[in-house]
Enzyme design. Structure first.
Site, PDB file in Angstrom:
ATOM      1  N   GLU A  35      -4.087  -3.280   4.758  1.00 15.08           N
ATOM      2  CA  GLU A  35      -4.969  -4.158   3.985  1.00 15.08           C
ATOM      3  C   GLU A  35      -4.234  -5.403   3.517  1.00 15.08           C
ATOM      4  O   GLU A  35      -4.806  -6.491   3.482  1.00 15.08           O
ATOM      5  CB  GLU A  35      -5.593  -3.431   2.797  1.00 15.08           C
ATOM      6  CG  GLU A  35      -6.537  -4.321   2.023  1.00 15.08           C
ATOM      7  CD  GLU A  35      -7.807  -3.654   1.565  1.00 15.08           C
ATOM      8  OE1 GLU A  35      -8.596  -4.356   0.911  1.00 15.08           O
ATOM      9  OE2 GLU A  35      -8.024  -2.467   1.834  1.00 15.08           O
ATOM     10  N   THR A  36      -2.974  -5.268   3.185  1.00 10.90           N
ATOM     11  CA  THR A  36      -2.181  -6.430   2.785  1.00 10.90           C
ATOM     12  C   THR A  36      -2.095  -7.444   3.923  1.00 10.90           C
ATOM     13  O   THR A  36      -2.379  -8.634   3.735  1.00 10.90           O
ATOM     14  CB  THR A  36      -0.771  -6.001   2.352  1.00 10.90           C
ATOM     15  OG1 THR A  36      -0.883  -5.145   1.211  1.00 10.90           O
ATOM     16  CG2 THR A  36       0.097  -7.198   2.013  1.00 10.90           C
TER      17      THR A  36
END
Length: 140
Positions: free
Chosen positions: A59-60
């Site tokens: 997700e980062t």
């Protein structure tokens, strides 16, 4: 504090999950975002890399990629994340490589492939972000 292409809002610099997980951004380009994360400190009880840690890395990287594509005035937030864990990482660093699948006016989707230090794919993730081209901040 900067996180890739954007500044962390004042007051939140000490609360960044990226720092706590040991994630390092290596490449930040619109078509390629690469980052690493140590297995140590991100394990499940039996000593393997925690699947949730893979999700945080994915997700980062996807969020950074989406932000790169809506700068300078836009923003992006995650809508949907799926992770398939193929092989357990046991030590060292894992590396995530994020590439775009779709970049539209309202959404952007990315594939994130996470591999161990031997180059073996440990996780494949897909992230879809909502994107807004104009940043509007609420006044408190």
């Amino acid at each position: 504090m900067m996180l890739g292409p954007y500044e962390v809002l004042p007051g939140y610099a000490a609360e960044q999950l990226v720092s706590r997980m040991g994630i390092e951004l290596v490449t930040c380009e619109p078509d390629l975002v690469v980052g690493t994360m140590p297995v140590a400190g991100n394990r499940q009880p039996i000593g393997l890399l925690h699947g949730g840690a893979n999700a945080v890395l994915a997700e980062t990287l996807g969020s950074v990629a989406a932000m790169l594509n809506v700068q300078p005035d836009g923003f992006a937030v995650g809508l949907d994340l799926s992770c398939t864990h193929h092989l357990a990482a046991r030590h060292g660093l894992v590396t995530g490589v994020c590439t775009p699948l779709h970049r539209g006016a309202a959404t952007a989707s990315y594939e994130i492939v996470i591999s161990d230090e031997q180059g073996r794919r440990t996780c494949t993730a897909r992230l879809t972000c909502a994107v807004r081209r104009k940043l509007v901040r609420a006044v408190r």
